[in-house]
Design an enzyme around this catalytic site. Sequence first.
Site, PDB file in Angstrom:
ATOM      1  N   ASP A   9     -11.348 -47.890   2.562  1.00 51.83           N
ATOM      2  CA  ASP A   9     -11.650 -46.648   3.261  1.00 51.83           C
ATOM      3  C   ASP A   9     -12.202 -47.067   4.636  1.00 51.83           C
ATOM      4  O   ASP A   9     -12.558 -48.239   4.831  1.00 51.83           O
ATOM      5  CB  ASP A   9     -12.715 -45.909   2.429  1.00 51.83           C
ATOM      6  CG  ASP A   9     -13.228 -44.672   3.099  1.00 51.83           C
ATOM      7  OD1 ASP A   9     -12.425 -43.854   3.542  1.00 51.83           O
ATOM      8  OD2 ASP A   9     -14.472 -44.523   3.180  1.00 51.83           O
ATOM      9  N   LEU A  10     -12.268 -46.148   5.585  1.00 50.70           N
ATOM     10  CA  LEU A  10     -12.757 -46.533   6.923  1.00 50.70           C
ATOM     11  C   LEU A  10     -14.223 -46.112   7.137  1.00 50.70           C
ATOM     12  O   LEU A  10     -15.126 -46.949   7.163  1.00 50.70           O
ATOM     13  CB  LEU A  10     -11.857 -45.913   8.002  1.00 50.70           C
ATOM     14  CG  LEU A  10     -12.283 -46.208   9.436  1.00 50.70           C
ATOM     15  CD1 LEU A  10     -12.137 -47.689   9.767  1.00 50.70           C
ATOM     16  CD2 LEU A  10     -11.468 -45.374  10.423  1.00 50.70           C
ATOM     17  N   ASP A  11     -14.430 -44.784   7.287  1.00 50.77           N
ATOM     18  CA  ASP A  11     -15.775 -44.279   7.589  1.00 50.77           C
ATOM     19  C   ASP A  11     -16.730 -44.588   6.442  1.00 50.77           C
ATOM     20  O   ASP A  11     -16.502 -44.163   5.320  1.00 50.77           O
ATOM     21  CB  ASP A  11     -15.749 -42.750   7.788  1.00 50.77           C
ATOM     22  CG  ASP A  11     -14.979 -42.343   9.041  1.00 50.77           C
ATOM     23  OD1 ASP A  11     -14.962 -43.118   9.999  1.00 50.77           O
ATOM     24  OD2 ASP A  11     -14.418 -41.233   9.045  1.00 50.77           O
ATOM     25  N   THR A  17     -19.273 -44.620  10.966  1.00 50.01           N
ATOM     26  CA  THR A  17     -19.007 -43.471  11.835  1.00 50.01           C
ATOM     27  C   THR A  17     -19.589 -42.188  11.256  1.00 50.01           C
ATOM     28  O   THR A  17     -19.569 -41.162  11.933  1.00 50.01           O
ATOM     29  CB  THR A  17     -17.484 -43.313  12.039  1.00 50.01           C
ATOM     30  OG1 THR A  17     -16.857 -43.725  10.840  1.00 50.01           O
ATOM     31  CG2 THR A  17     -16.982 -44.146  13.193  1.00 50.01           C
ATOM     32  N   LYS A  45     -18.652 -36.374   3.386  1.00 49.17           N
ATOM     33  CA  LYS A  45     -18.079 -37.727   3.405  1.00 49.17           C
ATOM     34  C   LYS A  45     -16.748 -37.750   2.673  1.00 49.17           C
ATOM     35  O   LYS A  45     -16.658 -37.281   1.539  1.00 49.17           O
ATOM     36  CB  LYS A  45     -19.052 -38.738   2.784  1.00 49.17           C
ATOM     37  CG  LYS A  45     -20.183 -39.058   3.740  1.00 49.17           C
ATOM     38  CD  LYS A  45     -21.019 -40.225   3.247  1.00 49.17           C
ATOM     39  CE  LYS A  45     -22.085 -40.557   4.283  1.00 49.17           C
ATOM     40  NZ  LYS A  45     -23.077 -41.505   3.766  1.00 49.17           N
ATOM     41  N   SER A 114      -7.609 -43.927   4.623  1.00 49.22           N
ATOM     42  CA  SER A 114      -8.689 -43.088   5.152  1.00 49.22           C
ATOM     43  C   SER A 114      -8.244 -41.644   5.328  1.00 49.22           C
ATOM     44  O   SER A 114      -7.072 -41.375   5.593  1.00 49.22           O
ATOM     45  CB  SER A 114      -9.118 -43.653   6.523  1.00 49.22           C
ATOM     46  OG  SER A 114      -9.894 -42.729   7.233  1.00 49.22           O
ATOM     47  N   ALA A 115      -9.205 -40.718   5.198  1.00 47.53           N
ATOM     48  CA  ALA A 115      -8.915 -39.302   5.437  1.00 47.53           C
ATOM     49  C   ALA A 115      -8.905 -38.983   6.926  1.00 47.53           C
ATOM     50  O   ALA A 115      -8.483 -37.899   7.339  1.00 47.53           O
ATOM     51  CB  ALA A 115      -9.980 -38.443   4.749  1.00 47.53           C
ATOM     52  N   LYS A 145      -8.375 -36.537  -0.598  1.00 47.39           N
ATOM     53  CA  LYS A 145      -9.171 -37.097  -1.695  1.00 47.39           C
ATOM     54  C   LYS A 145      -9.970 -35.935  -2.303  1.00 47.39           C
ATOM     55  O   LYS A 145     -10.445 -35.102  -1.542  1.00 47.39           O
ATOM     56  CB  LYS A 145     -10.157 -38.151  -1.164  1.00 47.39           C
ATOM     57  CG  LYS A 145      -9.498 -39.350  -0.491  1.00 47.39           C
ATOM     58  CD  LYS A 145     -10.538 -40.173   0.276  1.00 47.39           C
ATOM     59  CE  LYS A 145      -9.892 -41.271   1.095  1.00 47.39           C
ATOM     60  NZ  LYS A 145     -10.838 -42.011   1.938  1.00 47.39           N
ATOM     61  N   GLU A 169     -14.665 -47.784  -1.444  1.00 47.07           N
ATOM     62  CA  GLU A 169     -14.916 -46.400  -1.018  1.00 47.07           C
ATOM     63  C   GLU A 169     -16.399 -46.058  -0.984  1.00 47.07           C
ATOM     64  O   GLU A 169     -17.146 -46.540  -1.821  1.00 47.07           O
ATOM     65  CB  GLU A 169     -14.276 -45.440  -2.040  1.00 47.07           C
ATOM     66  CG  GLU A 169     -13.080 -44.680  -1.579  1.00 47.07           C
ATOM     67  CD  GLU A 169     -13.321 -43.664  -0.480  1.00 47.07           C
ATOM     68  OE1 GLU A 169     -14.476 -43.332  -0.164  1.00 47.07           O
ATOM     69  OE2 GLU A 169     -12.334 -43.195   0.080  1.00 47.07           O
ATOM     70  N   ASP A 170     -16.799 -45.213  -0.033  1.00 48.43           N
ATOM     71  CA  ASP A 170     -18.200 -44.782   0.008  1.00 48.43           C
ATOM     72  C   ASP A 170     -18.385 -43.336  -0.457  1.00 48.43           C
ATOM     73  O   ASP A 170     -19.518 -42.865  -0.526  1.00 48.43           O
ATOM     74  CB  ASP A 170     -18.785 -44.916   1.429  1.00 48.43           C
ATOM     75  CG  ASP A 170     -18.201 -43.894   2.383  1.00 48.43           C
ATOM     76  OD1 ASP A 170     -16.974 -43.660   2.321  1.00 48.43           O
ATOM     77  OD2 ASP A 170     -18.961 -43.314   3.179  1.00 48.43           O
TER      78      ASP A 170
END
Length: 219
Positions: A9-11, A17, A45, A114-115, A145, A169-170
């Site tokens: 995942d990114l953020d 971010t 998130k 990522s979303a 997601k 994933e966070d």
Amino acid sequence: MNTKGFIFDLDGVIVDTAKYHYFAWKKLAESIGISFTEEDNEHLKGVSRIKSLEKILEWGNIQLSKEKFQELITAKNEDYLGFVESMKEDEILADVPRVLAYLKSHQQFLALGSASKNARSILKKVALINDFKVIVDGNDVTKAKPNPEVFLKAAEGLQVPPKDCVVFEDSLAGIQAANTAGMISIGIGDATILKEADHVFSDFTEISNEFLYQLISEL
Ligand code: B16
Ligand code: MG
């Protein structure tokens, strides 16, 4: 050595971010008289931009015309991109470069899932755009997601079966998406929030090379 798919995942996983989303959502919410706390931000998130604004409006019990909705969401993204503009490599979260390098040196395939529709520009800013063999972001999916579409597309791009993929994933929605996809889910953050994950670490500094090696060999 087995070749597996490692999907990030990114953020909140590669870069923090989330704080920039928070500042931008807070400004938007307060401009229409809705209070917005860091706790509220937690619920956004991993949630897409449009869904996030729908949630904020729901919390404030506010209905908007399509035009106003569009105007606010455009302004939010411009504010967010204003923060992103000055991002540098030092905003990559601790030990992410070590983990990426370790996996690559062990011939593992890396993907981003990522979303965010801004994922590619953020990866360019922090000079990680060439580290991922496959990038699937908010522009490539129709189902958000916890739907597993984003991770299944990443696995397909890597040509690795979902059962041989690991997701970092966070967000709870992201962990649920990984689990539904039949992948190993690794939560990065608070174990009480991410309790559905197969493993949880508070950040990458807690993930040892030995653990990564185990994932590669045991999957
Ligand atoms: P954008 P991730 C998600 O990214 C964020 O967690 C979420 O807060 C944000 O609303 C969403 O991306 C959409 O981002 O407005 O940039 O398209 O965690 O899935 O990498
Ligand atoms: Mg995230």
